[in-house]
Write an enzyme that holds these catalytic residues in place. Structure first.
Site, PDB file in Angstrom:
ATOM      1  N   SER A  23      -3.324  -7.969   3.043  1.00  0.00           N
ATOM      2  CA  SER A  23      -3.473  -7.859   4.496  1.00  0.00           C
ATOM      3  C   SER A  23      -3.754  -9.233   5.107  1.00  0.00           C
ATOM      4  CB  SER A  23      -4.587  -6.867   4.821  1.00  0.00           C
ATOM      5  OG  SER A  23      -4.256  -5.606   4.306  1.00  0.00           O
TER       6      SER A  23
ATOM      7  N   LYS B  68     -16.860  -6.784   5.848  1.00  0.00           N
ATOM      8  CA  LYS B  68     -15.568  -7.457   5.952  1.00  0.00           C
ATOM      9  C   LYS B  68     -15.225  -7.600   7.432  1.00  0.00           C
ATOM     10  CE  LYS B  68     -11.517  -7.289   2.984  1.00  0.00           C
ATOM     11  NZ  LYS B  68     -10.670  -6.486   2.127  1.00  0.00           N
TER      12      LYS B  68
ATOM     13  N   ARG C  28      -1.990  -5.342  -8.260  1.00  0.00           N
ATOM     14  CA  ARG C  28      -0.845  -6.210  -7.995  1.00  0.00           C
ATOM     15  C   ARG C  28      -0.669  -7.258  -9.087  1.00  0.00           C
ATOM     16  NH1 ARG C  28      -3.176  -8.170  -2.560  1.00  0.00           N
ATOM     17  NH2 ARG C  28      -4.965  -7.823  -3.900  1.00  0.00           N
TER      18      ARG C  28
ATOM     19  N   HIS D 209       0.845  -1.203   0.000  1.00  0.00           N
ATOM     20  CA  HIS D 209       0.000   0.000   0.000  1.00  0.00           C
ATOM     21  C   HIS D 209       0.882   1.256   0.000  1.00  0.00           C
ATOM     22  CE1 HIS D 209      -3.127  -2.659   2.201  1.00  0.00           C
ATOM     23  NE2 HIS D 209      -3.624  -2.417   1.017  1.00  0.00           N
TER      24      HIS D 209
END
Ligand code: COA
Length: 159
Positions: A128, A41, A90, A17
């Site tokens: 994460s 989430k 990514r 990030h």
């Protein structure tokens, strides 16, 4: 003044990030990194913990503001006077989700554009969730997260 919002869960913020954020600060006048309060989430850290860890991790960047928001990202961007939504890519696997998100946001407000930045290859596999899994199983996360995150998680683990 070109203002970009960099929204996400940041649970926790990673070096991947930070890579995207850093490049964003070179392109835009100001980047607001904003933690989305996403009730769908299941979170590891509270929103306040995430915001504080981001603040500690971006102290060296002058044109960054750290914030959190609830509701639609596009409405938040309008309130902040931003013209850009910044997102990182990514791998190809990110593309479909990001394309849908950007098209939904564009349908909601065509004035605000999404700009994608490609993450450095060394951060391609980081997420994460990967970091949480490594950490919760006793692995070393120092290569993947900024120092304040590593220190905070280690301290929290000892309590
Ligand atoms: N480096 C490391 N990890 C990265 C990364 C990078 N450069 N880019 C993405 N990731 C990872 C994150 O760590 C996260 O991992 P996790 O799933 O293991 O937690 C994952 O990719 C995706 O996270 P993130 O980028 O935070 O996106 P998100 O899907 O959690 O949230 C929002 C995206 C918040 C921008 C989006 O849901 C949103 O805008 N919500 C508000 C409501 C709204 O406006 N919806 C759109 C209109 S329908």
């Amino acid at each position: 003044m070109k203002i970009a919002i960099y929204p996400g869960s940041f649970d926790p913020i990673t070096k991947g990030h930070l890579d995207v954020l850093h490049t964003g600060t070179e392109i835009f006048d100001k980047v607001i990194i904003a933690v989305a309060k996403n009730s769908e989430k299941k979170s590891f850290l509270t929103v306040d913990e995430r915001v504080n860890l981001i603040k500690e991790s971006v102290q060296h960047l002058e044109n960054v503001e750290v914030d959190s928001f609830e509701g639609l990202t596009i409405e938040y961007a309008k309130r902040k006077g931003a013209q850009i939504l910044l997102r990182g890519l990514r791998a190809v696997s990110d593309f479909e989700y990001e394309m849908q998100l950007s098209q939904a946001n564009s349908a909601l407000s065509s004035d605000i554009k999404t700009v994608f930045l490609i993450t450095k290859p060394k951060y391609n596999f980081i997420s994460s969730s990967t970091i949480k899994e490594i950490f919760l199983n006793g692995g070393d996360i120092s290569k993947f997260v900024p120092a304040p995150v590593e220190e905070y998680l280690n301290k929290r683990n000892k309590c």
